[in-house]
Design a protein around this motif. Structure first.
Motif, PDB file in Angstrom:
ATOM      1  N   VAL A 177       0.856  -1.179   0.000  1.00 46.67           N
ATOM      2  CA  VAL A 177       0.000   0.000   0.000  1.00 46.67           C
ATOM      3  C   VAL A 177       0.892   1.229   0.000  1.00 46.67           C
ATOM      4  CG1 VAL A 177      -1.938   1.149   1.112  1.00 46.67           C
ATOM      5  CG2 VAL A 177      -1.653  -1.317   1.373  1.00 46.67           C
ATOM      6  N   PRO A 178       0.798   2.088  -1.005  1.00 41.49           N
ATOM      7  CA  PRO A 178       1.722   3.234  -1.084  1.00 41.49           C
ATOM      8  C   PRO A 178       1.439   4.255   0.010  1.00 41.49           C
ATOM      9  CG  PRO A 178       0.040   3.405  -2.785  1.00 41.49           C
ATOM     10  CD  PRO A 178      -0.132   2.057  -2.150  1.00 41.49           C
ATOM     11  N   PRO A 179       2.491   4.867   0.582  1.00 40.15           N
ATOM     12  CA  PRO A 179       2.272   5.940   1.549  1.00 40.15           C
ATOM     13  C   PRO A 179       1.702   7.175   0.864  1.00 40.15           C
ATOM     14  CG  PRO A 179       4.606   5.744   1.020  1.00 40.15           C
ATOM     15  CD  PRO A 179       3.914   4.592   0.349  1.00 40.15           C
ATOM     16  N   LEU A 180       1.114   8.057   1.646  1.00 41.94           N
ATOM     17  CA  LEU A 180       0.446   9.222   1.071  1.00 41.94           C
ATOM     18  C   LEU A 180       1.414  10.134   0.340  1.00 41.94           C
ATOM     19  CD1 LEU A 180      -2.193  10.687   0.692  1.00 41.94           C
ATOM     20  CD2 LEU A 180      -1.897  11.750   2.936  1.00 41.94           C
ATOM     21  N   ARG A 181       2.666  10.205   0.799  1.00 49.07           N
ATOM     22  CA  ARG A 181       3.635  11.094   0.143  1.00 49.07           C
ATOM     23  C   ARG A 181       3.961  10.643  -1.279  1.00 49.07           C
ATOM     24  NH1 ARG A 181       6.199   8.485   4.218  1.00 49.07           N
ATOM     25  NH2 ARG A 181       7.599   6.789   3.609  1.00 49.07           N
ATOM     26  N   GLU A 182       3.659   9.371  -1.606  1.00 44.98           N
ATOM     27  CA  GLU A 182       3.915   8.876  -2.955  1.00 44.98           C
ATOM     28  C   GLU A 182       2.710   9.049  -3.878  1.00 44.98           C
ATOM     29  OE1 GLU A 182       5.318   4.879  -2.940  1.00 44.98           O
ATOM     30  OE2 GLU A 182       7.070   5.320  -1.677  1.00 44.98           O
ATOM     31  N   ARG A 183       1.604   9.562  -3.337  1.00 40.99           N
ATOM     32  CA  ARG A 183       0.417   9.793  -4.163  1.00 40.99           C
ATOM     33  C   ARG A 183      -0.278  11.084  -3.732  1.00 40.99           C
ATOM     34  NH1 ARG A 183      -4.649   7.343  -2.164  1.00 40.99           N
ATOM     35  NH2 ARG A 183      -4.360   6.474  -0.092  1.00 40.99           N
ATOM     36  N   LYS A 184       0.514  12.161  -3.694  1.00 37.57           N
ATOM     37  CA  LYS A 184      -0.015  13.429  -3.198  1.00 37.57           C
ATOM     38  C   LYS A 184      -1.126  13.987  -4.088  1.00 37.57           C
ATOM     39  CE  LYS A 184       3.845  15.056  -0.406  1.00 37.57           C
ATOM     40  NZ  LYS A 184       4.801  16.166  -0.150  1.00 37.57           N
ATOM     41  N   GLN A 185      -1.169  13.543  -5.348  1.00 39.16           N
ATOM     42  CA  GLN A 185      -2.264  14.006  -6.209  1.00 39.16           C
ATOM     43  C   GLN A 185      -3.623  13.538  -5.728  1.00 39.16           C
ATOM     44  OE1 GLN A 185       0.253  11.823  -6.939  1.00 39.16           O
ATOM     45  NE2 GLN A 185      -0.064  11.044  -9.026  1.00 39.16           N
ATOM     46  N   ASP A 186      -3.635  12.556  -4.804  1.00 36.88           N
ATOM     47  CA  ASP A 186      -4.904  12.075  -4.251  1.00 36.88           C
ATOM     48  C   ASP A 186      -5.372  12.888  -3.051  1.00 36.88           C
ATOM     49  OD1 ASP A 186      -5.333  10.033  -6.051  1.00 36.88           O
ATOM     50  OD2 ASP A 186      -4.295   8.516  -4.861  1.00 36.88           O
ATOM     51  N   ILE A 187      -4.536  13.791  -2.542  1.00 30.79           N
ATOM     52  CA  ILE A 187      -4.900  14.538  -1.336  1.00 30.79           C
ATOM     53  C   ILE A 187      -6.187  15.342  -1.520  1.00 30.79           C
ATOM     54  CG2 ILE A 187      -4.184  16.453   0.168  1.00 30.79           C
ATOM     55  CD1 ILE A 187      -1.368  15.301   0.121  1.00 30.79           C
ATOM     56  N   PRO A 188      -6.370  16.115  -2.620  1.00 32.21           N
ATOM     57  CA  PRO A 188      -7.645  16.828  -2.780  1.00 32.21           C
ATOM     58  C   PRO A 188      -8.851  15.886  -2.804  1.00 32.21           C
ATOM     59  CG  PRO A 188      -6.003  17.696  -4.296  1.00 32.21           C
ATOM     60  CD  PRO A 188      -5.415  16.464  -3.699  1.00 32.21           C
ATOM     61  N   LEU A 189      -8.695  14.730  -3.462  1.00 32.50           N
ATOM     62  CA  LEU A 189      -9.784  13.761  -3.530  1.00 32.50           C
ATOM     63  C   LEU A 189     -10.084  13.175  -2.158  1.00 32.50           C
ATOM     64  CD1 LEU A 189     -11.624  12.448  -5.682  1.00 32.50           C
ATOM     65  CD2 LEU A 189      -9.951  10.609  -5.844  1.00 32.50           C
ATOM     66  N   LEU A 190      -9.027  12.825  -1.415  1.00 32.42           N
ATOM     67  CA  LEU A 190      -9.197  12.289  -0.076  1.00 32.42           C
ATOM     68  C   LEU A 190      -9.814  13.330   0.861  1.00 32.42           C
ATOM     69  CD1 LEU A 190      -5.794  10.414   0.208  1.00 32.42           C
ATOM     70  CD2 LEU A 190      -8.017   9.319   0.487  1.00 32.42           C
ATOM     71  N   ALA A 191      -9.345  14.565   0.736  1.00 30.03           N
ATOM     72  CA  ALA A 191      -9.878  15.624   1.592  1.00 30.03           C
ATOM     73  C   ALA A 191     -11.374  15.815   1.345  1.00 30.03           C
ATOM     74  CB  ALA A 191      -9.119  16.928   1.347  1.00 30.03           C
ATOM     75  N   GLY A 192     -11.765  15.827   0.077  1.00 33.55           N
ATOM     76  CA  GLY A 192     -13.185  15.972  -0.245  1.00 33.55           C
ATOM     77  C   GLY A 192     -14.013  14.823   0.301  1.00 33.55           C
ATOM     78  N   HIS A 193     -13.465  13.610   0.213  1.00 34.53           N
ATOM     79  CA  HIS A 193     -14.171  12.429   0.719  1.00 34.53           C
ATOM     80  C   HIS A 193     -14.344  12.511   2.239  1.00 34.53           C
ATOM     81  CE1 HIS A 193     -15.329   8.202   1.115  1.00 34.53           C
ATOM     82  NE2 HIS A 193     -14.406   8.086   2.062  1.00 34.53           N
ATOM     83  N   ILE A 194     -13.292  12.915   2.943  1.00 32.94           N
ATOM     84  CA  ILE A 194     -13.356  13.007   4.407  1.00 32.94           C
ATOM     85  C   ILE A 194     -14.336  14.100   4.835  1.00 32.94           C
ATOM     86  CG2 ILE A 194     -12.015  13.573   6.471  1.00 32.94           C
ATOM     87  CD1 ILE A 194      -9.570  12.333   4.990  1.00 32.94           C
TER      88      ILE A 194
END
Length: 492
Positions: free
Chosen positions: A350-367
């Motif tokens: 499972v990749p750490p968040l720092r390796e998929r920072k482009q997902d941060i906006p998507l994750l933030a919206g989901h949370i």
């Protein structure tokens, strides 16, 4: 015009005797046939004990664009099914020495997605209905004409095309924002989704690797609930939180009188998950003596309750997860090599968040959407706060991001989350580190262990040595924090 082969002439003559005047398959018909569109060389298997029928159907199917094979017996049919990915089966319902319905059942058992078309010269409404209920897609009556065979195969092709399009659509819906409850569309996550989809339909043990807070249990749940045993129990076991003296009785159960306080027998978690999945989180925390008992349970598919004398058979799938380097643990002697190989049949990282920072906006919206469903207040993140979040290294991964946004929602008085609403760790990062543009297409090269160490020590420093609060704000467990400090040799 080409002369019809002998086997086709034989079939024509036999067909004429069976039903005079019926337009049957001829060599002339084959010579002018146009292939069915979109077959894409589908694999078709013809099962019939008559050579003339097999070969004539094969000639027509190949002319229509199918990759065709033949079988003259059920045993031959099963060998082909085991060796080849068969899309369509033309099955004679009257095979010598066996019942065609039994063969149909076996085909559907071995290849549930394979389309079966029944061929019979003794068709009745009853037999057709029986075949349909058993999983047949359609049937044709022998002797059949070219047009009848083409029409059936055309319907089969359209059916398979639609099924493929639906499957692809479902996968696109899954991967648009994530897989199941997982969220993310970075290339690393797309790769993870594909592996999960394959692992879900296997019964082999799966070892899930990843840092704390990356969502390893979410991956395990996705594997279980995406597979054929989704209706069976899924039981997670946190090996790091269980008291060592109680782990064995929790996993394997105990009999009455096994120890003081055992006033009645109790089933263990392995038995409670019968037919389903047991998820061993932080499996590296298991004591070495219990590792040997777990290995025996996996190999023998049976457990022995504490204090019991009789082994109990079990049928469970094991998923295990750890944030430790198990290979190093094996070298150090803290983890059994044979258990490592038994668990490491399939491996997911499972990749750490720092390796998929482009997902941060998507994750933030989901949370934030999830928080809004509880509070009734819809919030968003300001541009400055989002830029800071994109540059932060997130040593606690998705769990830390989740904690960060939930805390911000509790503190902010308006609909927008600003930098001032974020936890102290992010604000300190903002004041000490200049915000630079982040390349979302590449994780770059960095000493990740050093970044993690600096983040942990910095958090403890700014919180005046409060390790519990540091672990909470970093989004990691206190056990993980103490272990890291021990590794660093820190006396903070």
């Amino acid at each position: 015009m080409q002369t019809a082969p002998a086997f086709i002439r034989e079939y024509i003559e036999k067909s004429s005797r069976l039903e005079e005047g019926l337009a049957v398959i001829t060599a002339e018909t084959i010579s002018v046939v146009e292939p069915i569109a979109d077959t894409n060389l589908l694999n078709l298997l013809i099962v019939d004990d008559e050579r003339a029928v097999r070969e004539s159907c094969r000639e027509v199917a190949m002319a229509l664009g199918f990759n065709s094979q033949i079988a003259d017996s059920p045993e031959h049919c099963y060998r082909v099914l085991d060796a080849t990915n068969v899309d369509v089966v033309l099955l004679d319902l009257r095979l010598p020495g066996t019942n065609g319905m039994e063969v149909l059942h076996e085909i559907k058992r071995r290849r549930p997605d394979t389309v079966v078309v029944i061929m019979t010269g003794y068709a009745t409404v009853q037999s057709a209905v029986q075949a349909m209920k058993a999983g047949a897609y359609d049937y044709v009556t022998k002797p059949f004409s070219f047009d009848e065979l083409r029409l059936v195969l055309d319907r089969v092709t359209a059916h398979l095309k639609l099924a493929t399009e639906n499957r692809l659509l479902r996968e696109q819906v899954k991967s648009k924002h994530g897989f199941g409850a997982m969220v993310g569309q970075a290339p690393e996550m797309d790769k993870l989704y594909r592996i999960i989809a394959k692992a879900a339909h296997s019964t082999h043990p799966v070892l899930i690797l990843g840092e704390s807070g990356t969502g390893k249990e979410l991956v395990a749940r996705s594997i279980h609930y995406s597979g054929p045993f989704r209706d069976m129990p899924f039981i997670p076991v946190d090996c790091g939180s269980l008291v060592p003296t109680l782990i064995e009785s929790e996993l394997f159960g105990y009999v009455k009188g096994a120890f003081t306080g055992a006033v009645r027998a109790k089933d263990g978690l392995m038995a409670a998950a019968e037919g389903g999945t047991v998820f061993l989180d932080e499996v590296a925390e298991l004591p070495v003596d219990l590792q040997s008992k777990l290995l025996r349970a996996l190999q023998e598919k049976e457990i022995r309750p504490v204090g019991g004398t009789r082994a109990i058979p079990i049928n469970v799938r094991i998923l295990a997860a750890t944030n430790c380097d198990l290979e190093s643990a094996v070298q150090e002697g803290t983890f059994r090599r044979d258990l490592y190989f038994r668990l490491n049949v399939l491996t997911l990282r499972v990749p750490p968040l720092r390796e998929r920072k482009q997902d941060i906006p998507l994750l933030a919206g989901h949370i934030l959407e999830r928080v809004a469903r509880t509070t009734g207040v819809q919030r968003n993140v300001s541009d400055d706060a989002l830029k800071l979040m994109l540059n932060y290294e997130w040593p606690g991964n998705v769990r830390e991001l989740e904690n960060c946004l939930e805390r911000a929602c509790a503190l902010t008085s308006g609909p927008t989350i600003h930098i001032a609403d974020l936890p102290t760790a992010l604000q300190s990062f903002h004041t000490q580190t200049p915000v630079v543009p982040v390349n979302l297409e590449s994780s770059g090269i960095a000493q990740l262990a050093d970044l993690e160490k600096r983040a942990i020590l910095h958090a403890i420093t700014i919180l005046n040595g409060d390790k519990l609060e540091a672990a909470r704000q970093l989004g990691i467990g206190k056990t993980t924090l103490y272990r890291k400090l021990k590794e660093y040799g820190s006396v903070v």
